[in-house]
Design an enzyme around this catalytic site. Structure first.
Site, PDB file in Angstrom:
ATOM      1  N   TYR A  78       0.839  -1.203   0.000  1.00 27.87           N
ATOM      2  CA  TYR A  78       0.000   0.000   0.000  1.00 27.87           C
ATOM      3  C   TYR A  78       0.876   1.255   0.000  1.00 27.87           C
ATOM      4  O   TYR A  78       0.775   2.117  -0.895  1.00 27.87           O
ATOM      5  CB  TYR A  78      -0.938  -0.016   1.217  1.00 27.87           C
ATOM      6  CG  TYR A  78      -1.653   1.288   1.435  1.00 27.87           C
ATOM      7  CD1 TYR A  78      -2.495   1.806   0.454  1.00 27.87           C
ATOM      8  CD2 TYR A  78      -1.468   2.025   2.609  1.00 27.87           C
ATOM      9  CE1 TYR A  78      -3.139   3.012   0.639  1.00 27.87           C
ATOM     10  CE2 TYR A  78      -2.113   3.228   2.805  1.00 27.87           C
ATOM     11  CZ  TYR A  78      -2.944   3.723   1.817  1.00 27.87           C
ATOM     12  OH  TYR A  78      -3.563   4.927   1.995  1.00 27.87           O
ATOM     13  N   ASN A  95      -3.881   9.697  10.468  1.00 30.90           N
ATOM     14  CA  ASN A  95      -5.087   8.894  10.740  1.00 30.90           C
ATOM     15  C   ASN A  95      -6.348   9.746  10.647  1.00 30.90           C
ATOM     16  O   ASN A  95      -6.599  10.579  11.522  1.00 30.90           O
ATOM     17  CB  ASN A  95      -4.981   8.256  12.125  1.00 30.90           C
ATOM     18  CG  ASN A  95      -3.915   7.176  12.164  1.00 30.90           C
ATOM     19  OD1 ASN A  95      -2.740   7.449  11.943  1.00 30.90           O
ATOM     20  ND2 ASN A  95      -4.328   5.963  12.397  1.00 30.90           N
ATOM     21  N   HIS A  98     -10.264   0.108  11.182  1.00 32.17           N
ATOM     22  CA  HIS A  98      -9.735   1.287  11.854  1.00 32.17           C
ATOM     23  C   HIS A  98     -10.241   1.414  13.287  1.00 32.17           C
ATOM     24  O   HIS A  98     -11.336   0.949  13.624  1.00 32.17           O
ATOM     25  CB  HIS A  98     -10.078   2.540  11.048  1.00 32.17           C
ATOM     26  CG  HIS A  98      -9.324   2.598   9.760  1.00 32.17           C
ATOM     27  ND1 HIS A  98      -9.938   2.637   8.536  1.00 32.17           N
ATOM     28  CD2 HIS A  98      -7.997   2.568   9.508  1.00 32.17           C
ATOM     29  CE1 HIS A  98      -9.023   2.640   7.589  1.00 32.17           C
ATOM     30  NE2 HIS A  98      -7.839   2.599   8.148  1.00 32.17           N
ATOM     31  N   LEU A  99      -9.406   2.077  14.089  1.00 33.78           N
ATOM     32  CA  LEU A  99      -9.665   2.094  15.535  1.00 33.78           C
ATOM     33  C   LEU A  99     -10.981   2.782  15.897  1.00 33.78           C
ATOM     34  O   LEU A  99     -11.807   2.197  16.609  1.00 33.78           O
ATOM     35  CB  LEU A  99      -8.483   2.766  16.255  1.00 33.78           C
ATOM     36  CG  LEU A  99      -8.640   2.859  17.769  1.00 33.78           C
ATOM     37  CD1 LEU A  99      -8.698   1.475  18.409  1.00 33.78           C
ATOM     38  CD2 LEU A  99      -7.491   3.670  18.381  1.00 33.78           C
ATOM     39  N   ARG A 105      -0.207  -5.875  16.816  1.00 40.44           N
ATOM     40  CA  ARG A 105      -0.494  -6.161  15.405  1.00 40.44           C
ATOM     41  C   ARG A 105       0.816  -5.989  14.632  1.00 40.44           C
ATOM     42  O   ARG A 105       1.526  -4.997  14.824  1.00 40.44           O
ATOM     43  CB  ARG A 105      -1.556  -5.171  14.907  1.00 40.44           C
ATOM     44  CG  ARG A 105      -1.971  -5.374  13.482  1.00 40.44           C
ATOM     45  CD  ARG A 105      -3.160  -4.501  13.111  1.00 40.44           C
ATOM     46  NE  ARG A 105      -2.820  -3.086  13.042  1.00 40.44           N
ATOM     47  CZ  ARG A 105      -3.675  -2.126  12.695  1.00 40.44           C
ATOM     48  NH1 ARG A 105      -4.928  -2.429  12.414  1.00 40.44           N
ATOM     49  NH2 ARG A 105      -3.291  -0.867  12.653  1.00 40.44           N
ATOM     50  N   ASP A 158       2.907  -2.439  13.265  1.00 41.31           N
ATOM     51  CA  ASP A 158       2.470  -1.182  13.875  1.00 41.31           C
ATOM     52  C   ASP A 158       3.654  -0.437  14.505  1.00 41.31           C
ATOM     53  O   ASP A 158       4.201  -0.891  15.511  1.00 41.31           O
ATOM     54  CB  ASP A 158       1.454  -1.460  14.996  1.00 41.31           C
ATOM     55  CG  ASP A 158       0.017  -1.354  14.533  1.00 41.31           C
ATOM     56  OD1 ASP A 158      -0.225  -0.756  13.462  1.00 41.31           O
ATOM     57  OD2 ASP A 158      -0.860  -1.865  15.248  1.00 41.31           O
TER      58      ASP A 158
END
Ligand code: UDP
Length: 333
Positions: free
Chosen positions: A141, A170, A187-188, A283, A286
């Site tokens: 990406y 973000n 997404h968070l 994760r 990150d």
């Protein structure tokens, strides 16, 4: 001006369309609706259902629509998917992007604003991250976004294309009309709000990072601030505007970070009850802290974020979900 917004039925694109229309510009939305939502496109914009990677369709569209500038928001944008299926990312984000650039070049459209990403930096050596930091993406990406930025730089030198690449950190929040809804959602902030709605706990990805509370820190920016930046950047690509004589690159963030725990606490305050959450493992991929250096956007474009609090971002996202989603989380308006 008349602006072609690729991905204008998506989250960031649709909010930008709203902003452009508010400022009095004409908007043509181009979206194939694979991830975008028809309901996100206001009646005042015209909607063309096609892919920016379809050269013949793009040629016809530029012939007919006579646009002055392009806001290129459409892309594949899931990090995990990009690792599993890099071909899809190279095909759409790189090959498709070049098809769009070529159709624009043939039609004489010489102004473009590009949705880029902080993922071009990979795991940065230091933070806040300036635009001059080394580009070292760690997934397809980020790599495909970096590649397209590179094309814009060389198209500027060779063909005089005037562009601004905006490296988003973000993105969060909503307007009254448009908000964030992905399937699957990774997404968070939307995941935290979904946990509040369903009672099913969200898994937090690790609290053993070298940060104040052990959870990862990110620079969250309100989508309406991003849309303001798009408008400013599009204006800056005008031939008589000194801000872009070539290819400008700018970070878009607030210049400060919030931890995962701070996001969960702020969401609990917004919804008025605790968020069910469990602490899980890290994760993969990150970085502990990602915060933008935002001096260039301020000094060159004259833009700064006007809605820099988690309350504004999460509060607007929550208000949008309550009016536009049903109990199953599907969009109803
Ligand atoms: N995160 C989390 N649980 C989730 C989704 C995200 O703990 O279900 C964390 C993630 O590890 C990162 C932060 O929230 O530290 C922001 O993640 P997001 O996927 O929203 O954006 P990213 O920073 O990966 O672009």
């Amino acid at each position: 001006m008349r602006v072609l917004v690729t991905g204008g039925a998506g989250y960031v694109g649709s909010v930008s369309v709203e902003r452009l229309l508010d400022a009095g510009h004409e908007v043509v939305v181009l979206d194939d609706l694979t991830t975008g939502h028809r309901a996100s496109v206001p009646g005042a914009a015209s909607l063309e259902i096609a892919s920016y990677g379809d050269g013949a369709a793009m040629g016809r569209l530029f012939e007919r629509a006579r646009v002055d500038a392009i806001l290129h928001c459409a892309a594949r944008s899931l990090v995990g998917e990009s690792v599993r299926e890099p071909a899809r990312y190279y095909r759409d984000n790189v090959s498709g992007g070049i098809v769009l650039l070529e159709a624009a070049r043939q039609a004489g459209v010489g102004r473009l604003v590009f949705s880029s990403t902080a993922a071009v930096y990979g795991v940065p050596e230091r933070t806040p991250i300036p635009e001059t930091a080394p580009l070292a993406p760690i997934n397809p990406y980020g790599e495909t976004k970096r590649t397209f930025e590179g094309a814009l730089r060389f198209y500027a030198e060779a063909y005089g294309l005037r562009s601004v690449s905006l490296r988003y950190f973000n993105v969060a929040g909503a307007t009254e009309r448009n908000g964030e809804l992905h399937d699957p959602e990774t997404h968070l902030i939307p995941s935290v709000l979904r946990a509040a709605e369903t009672g099913a706990p969200i898994s937090l990805f690790g609290d053993d990072y070298p940060t104040l509370d052990g959870t990862c820190v990110r620079d969250y920016i309100h989508v309406a601030d991003l849309a303001d930046a798009h408008l400013t950047a599009l204006e800056a690509t005008a031939p008589d505007d000194a801000r872009t004589d070539a290819a400008l690159v700018c970070n878009l963030g607030i210049g400060a970070g919030f931890s995962v725990r701070e996001v969960v606490d702020a969401a609990a305050a917004v919804v008025g009850r605790p968020i069910p959450a469990t602490m899980g493992p890290r994760r993969v991929g990150d970085p502990p802290v990602l915060v933008a250096a935002v001096d260039r956007a301020r000094e060159v474009l004259g833009w700064t974020a006007q809605r820099p609090t988690l309350e504004e971002m999460i509060g607007s996202a929550w208000a949008w979900r309550r009016t536009h989603l049903d109990e199953s989380g599907a969009r109803i308006s």
